[in-house]
Design an enzyme around this catalytic site. Structure first.
Site, PDB file in Angstrom:
ATOM      1  N   LYS A  10     -19.415  36.200  16.120  1.00  0.00           N
ATOM      2  CA  LYS A  10     -20.300  35.152  16.637  1.00  0.00           C
ATOM      3  C   LYS A  10     -19.521  34.058  17.391  1.00  0.00           C
ATOM      4  CE  LYS A  10     -23.914  35.708  13.079  1.00  0.00           C
ATOM      5  NZ  LYS A  10     -24.618  35.022  11.946  1.00  0.00           N
ATOM      6  N   TYR A  50     -32.621  38.642  17.107  1.00  0.00           N
ATOM      7  CA  TYR A  50     -33.041  38.017  15.855  1.00  0.00           C
ATOM      8  C   TYR A  50     -34.562  38.014  15.669  1.00  0.00           C
ATOM      9  CZ  TYR A  50     -28.269  36.617  14.759  1.00  0.00           C
ATOM     10  OH  TYR A  50     -26.943  36.619  14.418  1.00  0.00           O
ATOM     11  N   PHE A  58     -35.158  28.447  10.746  1.00  0.00           N
ATOM     12  CA  PHE A  58     -33.813  28.447  11.335  1.00  0.00           C
ATOM     13  C   PHE A  58     -33.724  29.259  12.630  1.00  0.00           C
ATOM     14  CE2 PHE A  58     -33.646  31.845   8.046  1.00  0.00           C
ATOM     15  CZ  PHE A  58     -33.234  32.942   8.814  1.00  0.00           C
ATOM     16  N   ARG A  86     -21.313  45.434   5.112  1.00  0.00           N
ATOM     17  CA  ARG A  86     -21.924  44.258   4.483  1.00  0.00           C
ATOM     18  C   ARG A  86     -21.008  43.728   3.378  1.00  0.00           C
ATOM     19  NH1 ARG A  86     -26.317  41.680   7.012  1.00  0.00           N
ATOM     20  NH2 ARG A  86     -26.539  40.677   4.989  1.00  0.00           N
ATOM     21  N   THR A  92     -24.317  35.771   3.249  1.00  0.00           N
ATOM     22  CA  THR A  92     -24.722  34.921   4.374  1.00  0.00           C
ATOM     23  C   THR A  92     -24.017  33.559   4.299  1.00  0.00           C
ATOM     24  OG1 THR A  92     -26.882  36.008   4.325  1.00  0.00           O
ATOM     25  CG2 THR A  92     -26.724  33.950   5.585  1.00  0.00           C
ATOM     26  N   ARG A 103     -16.507  36.360   5.954  1.00  0.00           N
ATOM     27  CA  ARG A 103     -17.198  35.063   5.956  1.00  0.00           C
ATOM     28  C   ARG A 103     -16.508  34.046   5.054  1.00  0.00           C
ATOM     29  NH1 ARG A 103     -23.426  37.386   6.228  1.00  0.00           N
ATOM     30  NH2 ARG A 103     -23.698  37.136   8.479  1.00  0.00           N
ATOM     31  N   GLU A 127     -30.587  46.473  17.134  1.00  0.00           N
ATOM     32  CA  GLU A 127     -29.445  45.700  17.629  1.00  0.00           C
ATOM     33  C   GLU A 127     -28.702  46.454  18.731  1.00  0.00           C
ATOM     34  OE1 GLU A 127     -29.238  43.635  13.230  1.00  0.00           O
ATOM     35  OE2 GLU A 127     -27.557  44.914  13.854  1.00  0.00           O
TER      36      GLU A 127
HETATM   37  O1  CDP Z   1     -26.608  37.523   8.597  1.00  0.00           O
HETATM   38  P1  CDP Z   1     -27.273  37.895   7.290  1.00  0.00           P
HETATM   39  O2  CDP Z   1     -27.953  39.251   7.336  1.00  0.00           O
HETATM   40  O3  CDP Z   1     -26.345  37.740   6.121  1.00  0.00           O
HETATM   41  O4  CDP Z   1     -28.412  36.794   7.025  1.00  0.00           O
HETATM   42  P2  CDP Z   1     -29.936  36.722   7.522  1.00  0.00           P
HETATM   43  O5  CDP Z   1     -30.724  36.178   6.398  1.00  0.00           O
HETATM   44  O6  CDP Z   1     -30.364  38.020   8.138  1.00  0.00           O
HETATM   45  O7  CDP Z   1     -29.886  35.601   8.640  1.00  0.00           O
HETATM   46  C1  CDP Z   1     -29.387  35.861   9.951  1.00  0.00           C
HETATM   47  C2  CDP Z   1     -28.529  34.687  10.383  1.00  0.00           C
HETATM   48  O8  CDP Z   1     -29.345  33.539  10.489  1.00  0.00           O
HETATM   49  C3  CDP Z   1     -27.433  34.267   9.409  1.00  0.00           C
HETATM   50  O9  CDP Z   1     -26.269  35.063   9.495  1.00  0.00           O
HETATM   51  C4  CDP Z   1     -27.182  32.838   9.828  1.00  0.00           C
HETATM   52  O10 CDP Z   1     -26.376  32.741  10.995  1.00  0.00           O
HETATM   53  C5  CDP Z   1     -28.600  32.373  10.163  1.00  0.00           C
HETATM   54  N1  CDP Z   1     -29.236  31.671   9.027  1.00  0.00           N
HETATM   55  C6  CDP Z   1     -29.324  30.281   9.042  1.00  0.00           C
HETATM   56  O11 CDP Z   1     -28.858  29.653  10.004  1.00  0.00           O
HETATM   57  N2  CDP Z   1     -29.900  29.624   7.997  1.00  0.00           N
HETATM   58  C7  CDP Z   1     -30.421  30.305   6.956  1.00  0.00           C
HETATM   59  N3  CDP Z   1     -30.996  29.630   5.947  1.00  0.00           N
HETATM   60  C8  CDP Z   1     -30.344  31.694   6.911  1.00  0.00           C
HETATM   61  C9  CDP Z   1     -29.742  32.361   7.968  1.00  0.00           C
HETATM   62 MG    MG Z   2     -29.645  39.962   8.371  1.00  0.00          MG
END
Ligand code: CDP
Ligand code: MG
Length: 138
Positions: A10, A50, A58, A86, A92, A103, A127
């Site tokens: 990113k 997304y 968000f 993963r 996350t 991360r 994606e």
């Molecule tokens: O990336 P991941 O699959 O772990 O998380 P997600 O729940 O699919 O969310 C996608 C992306 O959204 C995250 O990697 C964060 O960059 C962002 N996000 C955020 O800004 N605030 C949150 N509460 C949850 C996700």
């Molecule tokens: Mg995700």
């Protein structure tokens, strides 16, 4: 089962010049790089990437974040690639991620968390269609 997954470095990690370290970690984790591209996404591409989060609060900050700078997208291959990657990236929220995960090492907070990895075959397909539109998944 050998499978493929999609990985993104990113804008936060790109701007911090962490690309080399992150790719090294990916290769050391047993992944073969099938495709790799650096690109600055359009607003439409970011929204498509997304799409599943379109109704979340968000969503707009996330789209703006992903548009801050180029991203590096990779198609990666190994045994059990989706689940394994993963694990390599961590949770996350970097603060909740296992030590040594990407991360935990390079993320800042639950929004600016350095990397993305597909969470399912379905996500992988969506994606890839955004980031490698001419790639045909086998
Ligand atoms: O990336 P991941 O699959 O772990 O998380 P997600 O729940 O699919 O969310 C996608 C992306 O959204 C995250 O990697 C964060 O960059 C962002 N996000 C955020 O800004 N605030 C949150 N509460 C949850 C996700
Ligand atoms: Mg995700």
């Amino acid at each position: 089962m050998i499978e493929q997954t999609l990985f993104i470095i990113k804008p936060d990690a790109y701007k911090e010049k962490l690309v080399g370290k992150i790719v090294t970690k990916i290769e050391e984790s047993g992944f073969k790089i099938i495709k790799m591209t650096l690109k600055k996404l359009t607003r439409k591409e970011a929204e498509n990437l997304y799409y599943v989060h379109r109704d979340r609060d968000f969503f707009e900050p996330l789209v703006l974040f992903i548009l801050e700078a180029p991203i590096i997208a990779l198609i990666l291959e190994r045994e059990n690639a989706i689940e394994h990657l993963r694990g390599v990236i961590g949770k996350t929220n970097p603060k909740e991620s296992e030590p040594g995960t990407i991360r935990a090492l390079y993320g800042t907070n639950k929004s600016r968390n350095a990397v993305h990895a597909s969470d399912s075959k379905e996500s992988f397909i969506r994606e890839v269609s955004v980031l490698f539109p001419s790639y045909s998944i086998t």
